[in-house]
Motif scaffolding. Structure first.
Motif, PDB file in Angstrom:
ATOM      1  N   ASP A 223      52.706  47.167  54.009  1.00  0.00           N
ATOM      2  CA  ASP A 223      51.838  47.177  55.427  1.00  0.00           C
ATOM      3  C   ASP A 223      50.966  46.565  54.998  1.00  0.00           C
ATOM      4  N   ALA A 224      51.028  46.107  53.412  1.00  0.00           N
ATOM      5  CA  ALA A 224      49.505  45.571  53.330  1.00  0.00           C
ATOM      6  C   ALA A 224      49.443  44.775  51.956  1.00  0.00           C
ATOM      7  N   ALA A 225      48.445  43.319  51.858  1.00  0.00           N
ATOM      8  CA  ALA A 225      48.691  42.971  49.873  1.00  0.00           C
ATOM      9  C   ALA A 225      47.240  43.130  49.510  1.00  0.00           C
ATOM     10  N   TRP A 226      46.700  43.659  48.705  1.00  0.00           N
ATOM     11  CA  TRP A 226      44.911  43.172  47.876  1.00  0.00           C
ATOM     12  C   TRP A 226      45.313  42.619  46.501  1.00  0.00           C
ATOM     13  N   LEU A 227      44.831  41.259  46.739  1.00  0.00           N
ATOM     14  CA  LEU A 227      44.866  39.903  45.839  1.00  0.00           C
ATOM     15  C   LEU A 227      43.472  40.063  44.925  1.00  0.00           C
ATOM     16  N   ASP A 228      43.501  40.208  43.598  1.00  0.00           N
ATOM     17  CA  ASP A 228      42.015  39.684  42.631  1.00  0.00           C
ATOM     18  C   ASP A 228      43.532  38.523  41.855  1.00  0.00           C
ATOM     19  N   PRO A 229      43.072  37.557  42.236  1.00  0.00           N
ATOM     20  CA  PRO A 229      43.624  36.377  41.306  1.00  0.00           C
ATOM     21  C   PRO A 229      42.728  36.079  40.037  1.00  0.00           C
ATOM     22  N   ALA A 230      44.019  35.902  38.711  1.00  0.00           N
ATOM     23  CA  ALA A 230      43.186  35.499  37.489  1.00  0.00           C
ATOM     24  C   ALA A 230      42.608  35.184  37.867  1.00  0.00           C
ATOM     25  N   ARG A 231      41.500  34.484  37.058  1.00  0.00           N
ATOM     26  CA  ARG A 231      40.691  33.094  37.193  1.00  0.00           C
ATOM     27  C   ARG A 231      40.122  32.601  35.934  1.00  0.00           C
ATOM     28  N   ARG A 232      40.809  33.497  34.444  1.00  0.00           N
ATOM     29  CA  ARG A 232      40.352  32.992  33.249  1.00  0.00           C
ATOM     30  C   ARG A 232      41.243  32.757  32.786  1.00  0.00           C
ATOM     31  N   THR A 233      41.288  32.528  31.409  1.00  0.00           N
ATOM     32  CA  THR A 233      42.494  32.587  30.613  1.00  0.00           C
ATOM     33  C   THR A 233      43.195  33.683  30.170  1.00  0.00           C
ATOM     34  N   ALA A 234      44.485  33.115  29.843  1.00  0.00           N
ATOM     35  CA  ALA A 234      45.231  34.704  29.308  1.00  0.00           C
ATOM     36  C   ALA A 234      44.622  34.826  28.187  1.00  0.00           C
TER      37      ALA A 234
END
Length: 396
Positions: free
Chosen positions: A162-173
């Motif tokens: 129904d919906a999505a939550w995203l916390d994109p990685a903002r640091r190197t692997a």
């Protein structure tokens, strides 16, 4: 923490050993503890892993409270994890919007997914890193409505959600010694992909509070969140997760509760006026949301100087959205005269706040050679186009 360390940690011996350790304290004799654990027959890799987790759990208490003592962490995962108090507000958005099946794309150690599952949402938590996904699985194990997948966000079939939550990685692997990524196209997943997803599905997105405002989509509700005076994130909400008529929000969480300032757009600044009896320093969330003008009008205040986030008024108006100071007197700006003025007032402890002037508070404090039993707060800024030094006292 690499895969082999995680395997050792997740063994029955590893979990028993971790739970048997006393609460971590910075004063603990780590060398002696390592020696004692080694003498007890525990392998060196396991000893290192459990001591690292003990230290991370202690650090995590600021974000997760009592839950931290039952969770696992990676260094990078804890760094980017949402405070549980804020995660609960995120989850509340999905509940209020009537969504039931939520996918958490880039779940990290699972903090937001835990809050969603605690509110009885059916949540699928996804992370591309194998170790991080395994840590999230452990943290989400008490929640039967949560599932964890080790996969790339872009590979997930979203038709069943129904919906999505995203916390994109903002640091190197990696799990330790990572560095911050500055280009949105380098985030994982990239912001272009994230914003494209918003055209198909209601989504919420967590980004850094200093994220470029020019990159905020026009149809998003942008909310800056401050916890105990510290600006911690900007959330973007799309579709039914965004509130009608609100495009800018400053949400403050403090010991006295929650306060929010909202508007349909950036607010227009008020004019500049003379220094009054009181000075206000707006919370960072209000500043980043560009709602200083609305705050000023609610306080019957004006700007002390154009483009500088200090407000001033003749009378005190209590507000949760700014720190208030009573102006005691104006002191000389010249450093030598300022030093003498502070010596005359026997001020030995000085908080220095500054905006709009090129001053390093720590360097200036050292040069002032402060002595005396009194304490004070000095505001270095501009008023009417001129530099000023104001001795003030905090009233809230």
């Amino acid at each position: 923490m690499d895969r082999s360390e995680l395997v050792e940690l997740l063994s029955p011996e590893g979990l028993r050993l971790l739970d048997s350790l006393p609460p971590y304290e910075s004063t603990v004799d780590v060398v002696r503890m390592v020696s004692d654990l080694r003498k007890a027959g525990h392998p060196p890799g396991l000893v290192a892993a459990v001591l690292s987790q003990s230290r991370l759990r202690a650090r995590a208490e600021a974000k997760f409270g009592e839950f931290a003592g039952r969770m696992l962490f990676t260094e990078a995962g804890l760094e980017q994890a949402t405070r549980f108090r804020v995660a609960a507000l995120h989850a509340g958005r999905f509940v209020a919007a009537g969504t039931h099946r939520v996918v958490d794309l880039g779940c990290g150690i699972g903090g937001d997914a835990m809050a969603m599952a605690a509110m009885e949402l059916t949540v699928t938590a996804v992370d591309a890193d194998e170790v991080t996904a395994a840590v999230a699985s452990y943290n989400l194990a008490p929640f039967p409505s949560a599932t964890v997948l080790n996969a790339e966000a872009e590979s997930i079939d979203l038709d069943d959600f129904d919906a999505a939550w995203l916390d994109p990685a903002r640091r190197t692997a990696g799990h330790t010694n990572t560095s911050r990524l500055t280009r949105p196209e380098d985030y994982s997943p990239s912001l272009d992909w994230v914003f494209g997803l918003a055209e198909r599905l209601p989504i919420g997105v967590k980004l850094g509070p200093g994220h470029d405002r020019d990159l905020i989509p026009a149809d998003a509700e942008a909310q800056w969140v401050s916890v105990d005076g510290k600006l911690v994130e900007m959330g973007l909400w799309f579709g039914v997760l965004a509130r009608d008529g609100i495009r800018r929000s400053a949400l403050l969480l403090g010991p006295d509760g929650v306060a929010e300032l909202t508007a349909p757009a950036d607010s227009e600044d008020v004019g500049v006026g003379p220094l009054g009896n009181y000075l206000y320093e707006p919370d960072g969330a209000v500043i980043r949301a560009r709602l200083i003008g609305d705050l000023a009008r609610s306080l019957d205040a004006h700007m002390l100087s154009e483009g500088i986030a200090y407000l001033t008024s003749a009378a005190l108006q209590p507000t949760p959205f700014a720190s208030a100071f009573r102006v005691l007197e104006s002191l000389p700006v010249d450093e030598k005269k300022l030093r003498l003025a502070l010596q005359e007032r026997r001020i030995g402890t000085l908080e220095i706040k500054k905006r709009g002037v090129d001053v390093d508070p720590a360097t200036l404090r050292a040069r002032l050679r402060l002595k005396g039993p009194e304490s004070g707060t000095l505001v270095m800024t501009r008023a009417g186009g001129h530099r000023v030094a104001l001795l003030v006292e905090r009233v809230r």
